[in-house]
Scaffold this active site. Structure first.
Site, PDB file in Angstrom:
ATOM      1  N   HIS A   1       0.841  -1.192   0.000  1.00  0.00           N
ATOM      2  CA  HIS A   1       0.000   0.000   0.000  1.00  0.00           C
ATOM      3  C   HIS A   1       0.872   1.236   0.000  1.00  0.00           C
ATOM      4  O   HIS A   1       1.938   1.235   0.626  1.00  0.00           O
ATOM      5  CB  HIS A   1      -0.918   0.001   1.237  1.00  0.00           C
ATOM      6  CG  HIS A   1      -2.093   0.884   1.062  1.00  0.00           C
ATOM      7  ND1 HIS A   1      -2.039   2.231   1.309  1.00  0.00           N
ATOM      8  CD2 HIS A   1      -3.346   0.622   0.603  1.00  0.00           C
ATOM      9  CE1 HIS A   1      -3.215   2.756   1.024  1.00  0.00           C
ATOM     10  NE2 HIS A   1      -4.019   1.811   0.594  1.00  0.00           N
TER      11      HIS A   1
ATOM     12  N   ASP B   1      -8.002  -5.266   0.073  1.00  0.00           N
ATOM     13  CA  ASP B   1      -8.518  -6.103  -1.006  1.00  0.00           C
ATOM     14  C   ASP B   1      -8.120  -7.572  -0.879  1.00  0.00           C
ATOM     15  O   ASP B   1      -8.608  -8.405  -1.631  1.00  0.00           O
ATOM     16  CB  ASP B   1      -8.025  -5.576  -2.366  1.00  0.00           C
ATOM     17  CG  ASP B   1      -8.738  -4.299  -2.747  1.00  0.00           C
ATOM     18  OD1 ASP B   1      -9.906  -4.157  -2.361  1.00  0.00           O
ATOM     19  OD2 ASP B   1      -8.127  -3.448  -3.399  1.00  0.00           O
TER      20      ASP B   1
HETATM   21  N1  CMC Z   1       4.104  -7.717  -4.884  1.00  0.00           N
HETATM   22  C1  CMC Z   1       5.447  -7.727  -5.054  1.00  0.00           C
HETATM   23  N2  CMC Z   1       6.238  -6.641  -4.903  1.00  0.00           N
HETATM   24  C2  CMC Z   1       5.636  -5.484  -4.583  1.00  0.00           C
HETATM   25  C3  CMC Z   1       4.240  -5.405  -4.380  1.00  0.00           C
HETATM   26  C4  CMC Z   1       3.467  -6.567  -4.547  1.00  0.00           C
HETATM   27  N3  CMC Z   1       2.147  -6.545  -4.374  1.00  0.00           N
HETATM   28  N4  CMC Z   1       3.909  -4.121  -4.057  1.00  0.00           N
HETATM   29  C5  CMC Z   1       5.046  -3.433  -4.064  1.00  0.00           C
HETATM   30  N5  CMC Z   1       6.096  -4.245  -4.368  1.00  0.00           N
HETATM   31  C6  CMC Z   1       7.531  -3.880  -4.403  1.00  0.00           C
HETATM   32  C7  CMC Z   1       7.843  -3.094  -5.668  1.00  0.00           C
HETATM   33  O1  CMC Z   1       8.261  -3.956  -6.720  1.00  0.00           O
HETATM   34  C8  CMC Z   1       8.955  -2.195  -5.176  1.00  0.00           C
HETATM   35  O2  CMC Z   1      10.125  -2.965  -5.074  1.00  0.00           O
HETATM   36  P1  CMC Z   1      11.578  -2.286  -5.352  1.00  0.00           P
HETATM   37  O3  CMC Z   1      11.754  -1.280  -4.260  1.00  0.00           O
HETATM   38  O4  CMC Z   1      12.536  -3.435  -5.295  1.00  0.00           O
HETATM   39  O5  CMC Z   1      11.499  -1.654  -6.722  1.00  0.00           O
HETATM   40  C9  CMC Z   1       8.543  -1.849  -3.737  1.00  0.00           C
HETATM   41  O6  CMC Z   1       7.748  -2.975  -3.317  1.00  0.00           O
HETATM   42  C10 CMC Z   1       7.716  -0.568  -3.627  1.00  0.00           C
HETATM   43  O7  CMC Z   1       6.600  -0.670  -4.498  1.00  0.00           O
HETATM   44  P2  CMC Z   1       5.988   0.545  -5.298  1.00  0.00           P
HETATM   45  O8  CMC Z   1       5.222   0.002  -6.468  1.00  0.00           O
HETATM   46  O9  CMC Z   1       7.046   1.561  -5.569  1.00  0.00           O
HETATM   47  O10 CMC Z   1       4.994   1.137  -4.203  1.00  0.00           O
HETATM   48  P3  CMC Z   1       3.804   2.118  -4.463  1.00  0.00           P
HETATM   49  O11 CMC Z   1       3.529   2.790  -3.181  1.00  0.00           O
HETATM   50  O12 CMC Z   1       4.034   2.956  -5.661  1.00  0.00           O
HETATM   51  O13 CMC Z   1       2.583   1.106  -4.841  1.00  0.00           O
HETATM   52  C11 CMC Z   1       0.782  -0.400  -4.669  1.00  0.00           C
HETATM   53  C12 CMC Z   1       1.613   0.694  -3.961  1.00  0.00           C
HETATM   54  C13 CMC Z   1      -0.493  -0.668  -3.843  1.00  0.00           C
HETATM   55  C14 CMC Z   1       0.331   0.113  -6.050  1.00  0.00           C
HETATM   56  C15 CMC Z   1       1.617  -1.684  -4.810  1.00  0.00           C
HETATM   57  O14 CMC Z   1       1.983  -2.162  -3.533  1.00  0.00           O
HETATM   58  C16 CMC Z   1       0.907  -2.775  -5.597  1.00  0.00           C
HETATM   59  O15 CMC Z   1       0.998  -2.803  -6.830  1.00  0.00           O
HETATM   60  N6  CMC Z   1       0.172  -3.719  -4.892  1.00  0.00           N
HETATM   61  C17 CMC Z   1      -0.607  -4.717  -5.593  1.00  0.00           C
HETATM   62  C18 CMC Z   1      -1.928  -4.105  -6.046  1.00  0.00           C
HETATM   63  C19 CMC Z   1      -2.895  -3.892  -4.906  1.00  0.00           C
HETATM   64  O16 CMC Z   1      -3.107  -4.756  -4.076  1.00  0.00           O
HETATM   65  N7  CMC Z   1      -3.555  -2.705  -4.905  1.00  0.00           N
HETATM   66  C20 CMC Z   1      -4.600  -2.382  -3.942  1.00  0.00           C
HETATM   67  C21 CMC Z   1      -4.199  -1.280  -3.013  1.00  0.00           C
HETATM   68  S1  CMC Z   1      -5.337  -1.156  -1.596  1.00  0.00           S
HETATM   69  C22 CMC Z   1      -6.846  -0.721  -2.303  1.00  0.00           C
HETATM   70  C23 CMC Z   1      -6.887   0.718  -2.623  1.00  0.00           C
HETATM   71  O17 CMC Z   1      -7.192   1.522  -1.728  1.00  0.00           O
HETATM   72  O18 CMC Z   1      -6.599   1.071  -3.772  1.00  0.00           O
END
Ligand code: CMC
Length: 428
Positions: free
Chosen positions: A307, A364
């Site tokens: 998140h 989720d």
């Molecule tokens: N599985 C594997 N690796 C992950 C995941 C995941 N679900 N989420 C983040 N990472 C890794 C990502 O690859 C990155 O690694 P590195 O630092 O080595 O490059 C690190 O963790 C940080 O991730 P980010 O994408 O830069 O983080 P963000 O804050 O931009 O993204 C997120 C947050 C929710 C989009 C992401 O965690 C994600 O894609 N999760 C899966 C989708 C999901 O469950 N979304 C629902 C969010 S809750 C409902 C809502 O309110 O929207």
């Protein structure tokens, strides 16, 4: 003297005020930065940018705290009804008995949608994703209520649009589903409460008596409350920014629904179930999928994990995980996907990759398992999120317009070509 922040640029020091919220969050107010220095800030994805001040929802990602208008989410999820929470978010306080009754009965007066809208539904292919249908239908509502286009209409007229939206969204959502099954549309039954009425429009058939387990109604009520607001997330920011151009509320909410649809946001609930089903069909080897999620060459991510703001735990996920156990037990459902989800969570939480990146299950991760147990089809999961989130979007839009916030218009740092000479097509 109040705290200030100093920025040094080209040998000159500039001072900017520090503002503090009621929960002691601090921000450097740089609204005057460009005028004073010629510089802008750069923050792709708005990871550190406060787009507004807001009195609606407080969230502390480090401590796992979420409160609506000062009330902890845990307490609201346990004790309140969704309509009560909607009133709280939109109007700022918990309603009195009379206020709640008036609000509830006003909503029931507007649950029907214009008969002409049925033709729109019929024109969609049966395979149309219900989020695409919902977003279009909500925007279409503006064409039936042209007075809603006037940004200067009275507060009373704005309240009428709010009531119409709250009343009609479940009808539109249920009809989007009915259309996909090519079953007859069920008209709302106003003697039912908000959640029961939605389930009635989704699942009732004209040929049969409608029966629903109160456990199902209660579960839906809890899920809607947990989704009702989440401060300046992607879809809410979209609603605020579209509304800031004085586009009407229907158009702003329609844009919010589209933003929610993405798999990184509300669309994750559908993705989670599809992922769990894939793991199940693949033999249930959780370690293999955790390895895939860690592999940077592999585009697979553990859906329902991670998140932007929660870096400890998502309080909604905690409530939902417990609710999931309770509801499945009460309904006598034994879903193998729940066992896979729990194992996946356990493996990921003990893994250095997930620990070091503060990746925890989000709202989720378990919600889809509950929706599945309630009989909601997978493609409708994100629609359920949208119905739950509607009061939050409305509250945020209302706050933004009442505070007379300026049109949202971020800056950029241009990185393209500087100046090129036009070459006629025959010479390229
Ligand atoms: N599985 C594997 N690796 C992950 C995941 C995941 N679900 N989420 C983040 N990472 C890794 C990502 O690859 C990155 O690694 P590195 O630092 O080595 O490059 C690190 O963790 C940080 O991730 P980010 O994408 O830069 O983080 P963000 O804050 O931009 O993204 C997120 C947050 C929710 C989009 C992401 O965690 C994600 O894609 N999760 C899966 C989708 C999901 O469950 N979304 C629902 C969010 S809750 C409902 C809502 O309110 O929207």
């Amino acid at each position: 003297m109040s705290e200030t922040a100093k920025i040094e640029l080209g040998g000159t020091t500039y001072e900017f005020p520090v503002i503090e919220g009621t929960e002691n969050e601090k921000a450097i107010d740089i609204s005057n930065l460009r005028a004073a220095t010629g510089y802008v800030t750069l923050d792709t994805g708005y990871k550190n940018t406060g787009a507004t001040t807001s009195a609606i929802t407080f969230l502390d990602g480090e401590e796992g705290i979420l409160k609506y208008r000062g009330y902890p989410i845990e307490e609201l999820a346990e004790k309140a009804t969704f309509i009560e929470v909607a009133y709280l978010l939109i109007y700022g306080n918990l309603p009195t008995v009379i206020e709640l009754e008036t609000f509830r009965s006003n909503i029931t007066k507007h649950t029907l949608v214009h008969e002409d809208m049925k033709q729109f539904f019929e024109a969609y292919p049966a395979k149309a994703h219900p989020m695409g249908v919902l977003s279009s239908m909500v925007c279409s509502l503006s064409t039936f209520y042209p007075e809603s286009l006037d940004p200067n209409r009275s507060a009373q007229a704005k309240d009428l649009t709010i009531l119409r939206l709250l009343a009609k969204l479940p009808t539109l959502a249920a009809w989007a589903y009915k259309n996909s099954t090519r079953h007859p549309f069920m008209y709302p039954k106003n003697e039912f409460d908000y959640c029961k009425n939605f389930l009635y429009m989704m699942f009732a058939m004209p040929t049969e008596e409608f029966k629903v387990d109160p456990v199902v109604v209660d579960a839906l009520n809890k899920l809607f409350i947990l989704h009702a607001d989440h401060e300046q997330n992607c879809s809410t920011s979209t609603v605020r920014i579209v509304g800031s151009s004085q586009a009407n509320l229907y158009a702003s909410i329609s844009a919010g629904i589209s933003a929610l649809w993405g798999p990184l946001h509300g669309g994750a609930n559908q993705e989670v179930i599809e992922m769990l089903e894939k793991i199940h069909a693949d033999g249930g080897d959780v370690d293999k999928w955790v390895l895939k999620a860690k592999d940077k060459e592999d585009s697979f991510r553990l859906m329902g994990f991670g998140h932007r703001v929660y870096k400890n735990f998502d309080p909604r996920a905690k409530i939902i995980k417990k609710a999931c156990d309770d509801i499945l037990t009460k309904l006598g459902v034994n879903d193998p996907l729940l066992a896979i989800a729990k194992k996946l969570e356990q493996v990921a939480l003990e893994d250095e990759y997930f620990k070091s990146r503060n990746l925890y299950p989000n709202v989720d991760f378990y919600s889809g398992i509950i929706y599945k147990a309630l009989g909601i089809p997978t493609e409708m999961f994100t629609v359920m999120f949208a119905i739950g989130r509607l009061p939050g979007w409305i509250a945020q839009w209302k706050e933004m317009t009442e505070n007379k916030e300026p049109i949202g218009r971020p800056r950029q740092i241009y990185t393209g070509e500087v100046l090129r000479e036009y070459v006629p097509i025959e010479k390229r």
